[in-house]
Design an enzyme around this catalytic site. Structure first.
Site, PDB file in Angstrom:
ATOM      1  N   HIS A 133      -3.920  -5.253  -0.084  1.00 48.87           N
ATOM      2  CA  HIS A 133      -3.617  -5.806   1.235  1.00 48.87           C
ATOM      3  C   HIS A 133      -3.700  -7.332   1.256  1.00 48.87           C
ATOM      4  CE1 HIS A 133      -3.360  -2.131   3.742  1.00 48.87           C
ATOM      5  NE2 HIS A 133      -4.008  -1.629   2.693  1.00 48.87           N
ATOM      6  N   GLU A 185      -2.663  -9.255   3.554  1.00 49.75           N
ATOM      7  CA  GLU A 185      -2.974  -9.721   4.912  1.00 49.75           C
ATOM      8  C   GLU A 185      -4.471  -9.681   5.198  1.00 49.75           C
ATOM      9  OE1 GLU A 185      -3.528  -5.487   5.363  1.00 49.75           O
ATOM     10  OE2 GLU A 185      -2.086  -6.681   4.250  1.00 49.75           O
ATOM     11  N   CYS A 211       0.823  -1.218   0.000  1.00 47.33           N
ATOM     12  CA  CYS A 211       0.000   0.000   0.000  1.00 47.33           C
ATOM     13  C   CYS A 211       0.855   1.267   0.000  1.00 47.33           C
ATOM     14  CB  CYS A 211      -0.985  -0.045   1.168  1.00 47.33           C
ATOM     15  SG  CYS A 211      -2.382   1.085   0.997  1.00 47.33           S
ATOM     16  N   ASN A 225      -7.518  -0.262   0.166  1.00 53.37           N
ATOM     17  CA  ASN A 225      -7.913   0.988   0.836  1.00 53.37           C
ATOM     18  C   ASN A 225      -6.844   2.041   0.632  1.00 53.37           C
ATOM     19  OD1 ASN A 225      -6.144  -0.455   2.419  1.00 53.37           O
ATOM     20  ND2 ASN A 225      -7.093   0.065   4.363  1.00 53.37           N
TER      21      ASN A 225
END
Length: 369
Positions: free
Chosen positions: A344, A346, A258, A300
């Site tokens: 992401h 994770e 990110c 995000n």
């Protein structure tokens, strides 16, 4: 009934547009930030505690928020990071056996202003048409002129450095000190689930503040380095960019996620830009160009790297593309064990299509030993 006694509230956008709602619980006042939306149908507690959302007013597109309560295990940092919550239907009661508190209690404990009964479909459509912008959510509905003045003084996200607001102040350790691999991680807004994923892969991590020098991180004698996610514009992170350049020069494996992906791009002379309204949700389609497979991902971010510059870079290869708008979603260096993704892997609560990237990182470390 709480529903009948809640105070009127509203959202005032920077362009003067107003949307109406009602205050959640007993919290009153005003909250300022950039308004954006997340399309995830679950994972609201993880969203609210994700440091990448620091300073943002979060619109949840799912119609019901709070219906499964909250638990202490589903947080990505030590506190709520969003500036305020905007939703359609707020559930004061929850029905999940594993929950230990209601969302209302969780918000009150974190002193967060939230408003509901908002026409979120209309609001999200407006953001999609006009772009993410600063806004205020408020119960001070009779102070519009004052709110407009205060809103005009809120800094724009473009050019805003926020990593320092969410980064650890002092280095700390995570995982088993007897693990096989040591990782130096730069915290520019790191999520706990990233640390969990690394620890699950036999890594012991030392987490450093956002402005740590390469020498600081090198002193841990790590087998690899990590650049975390985080909020704000990547361009002001000059110290992190310089540290990244030195990590690359060291030849050690490096993985970025990110904001870390954007910092890696800037360290290689690839520019970044603020997106119209960003990518925020848990159903974003990605194409892995290396193996030709699709992934559904959690995203995000409000900034992206310049795809044309990445394609023209002699030492960089684009590895992943976002299939909705074809933005560059992953890059790697052709001659070094260095790579990053805009999304992401994770992903908490999910999806988990991209967790193989942590395995790839550990594989790079094994090959470099």
């Amino acid at each position: 009934m709480k529903y009948q006694t809640r105070k009127p509230a509203l959202i005032l956008l920077a362009d003067g547009t107003i949307f109406h709602g009602k205050a959640v619980g007993g919290k009153n006042g005003s909250a300022f930030g950039e308004v954006c939306f997340n399309t995830g149908m679950t994972g609201y507690q993880e969203i609210f505690t994700d440091p990448s959302y620091f300073g943002q007013l979060m619109v949840t597109t799912n119609a019901h928020i709070g219906n499964y309560g909250t638990t202490k295990d589903e947080v990505e940092s030590d506190s709520i990071k969003i500036a305020g919550l905007i939703c359609r239907n707020f559930s004061y009661h929850y029905s999940r056996a594993e929950a230990d508190a209601s969302l209302e209690e969780f918000l009150n404990d974190n002193n967060l202003l939230a408003i509901s009964d908002v026409d979120t479909r209309a609001l999200v459509s407006y953001i999609r048409d006009n772009g993410a912008m600063n806004a205020v959510i408020t119960t001070e509905v009779d102070k519009l002129e004052d709110l407009k003045k205060r809103l005009s003084e809120v800094p724009n996200m473009n050019g805003l450095e926020l990593a320092s607001k969410v980064s650890t102040k002092e280095p700390y350790f995570y995982g088993d000190e007897n693990a096989s691999y040591k990782i130096s991680a730069l915290d520019i807004g790191i999520k706990k689930n990233i640390l969990r994923n690394l620890a699950e892969r036999d890594c012991y991590i030392k987490v450093f503040p956002y402005n740590a020098s390469f020498e600081d991180m090198k002193a841990f004698n790590p087998d690899g380095y990590f650049l975390s996610n985080g909020p704000g514009d990547p361009e002001p992170l000059t110290e992190a960019i310089e540290t990244t350049k030195q990590i690359i020069a060291s030849g050690k494996p490096l993985f970025g996620i990110c904001l870390g992906h954007q910092v890696l791009a800037l360290a290689n002379g690839i520019s970044t830009y603020k997106m119209h309204h960003g990518h925020r949700g848990i159903n974003h389609p990605i194409l892995n160009l290396v193996v030709g497979k699709g992934e559904i991902t959690s995203q995000n971010h409000g900034f992206a790297i310049n795809r044309e510059e990445a394609e023209a870079h002699a030492e960089v290869e684009i590895t992943h593309l976002h299939l909705n708008d074809h933005t560059a979603a992953g890059i790697r260096l052709k001659d070094k064990p260095v790579f990053s993704v805009q999304y992401h892997p994770e992903a908490s609560p999910g999806p988990h299509d991209s967790r193989y990237l942590f395995d790839d990182f550990v594989a790079h470390i094994k090959n470099s030993k």
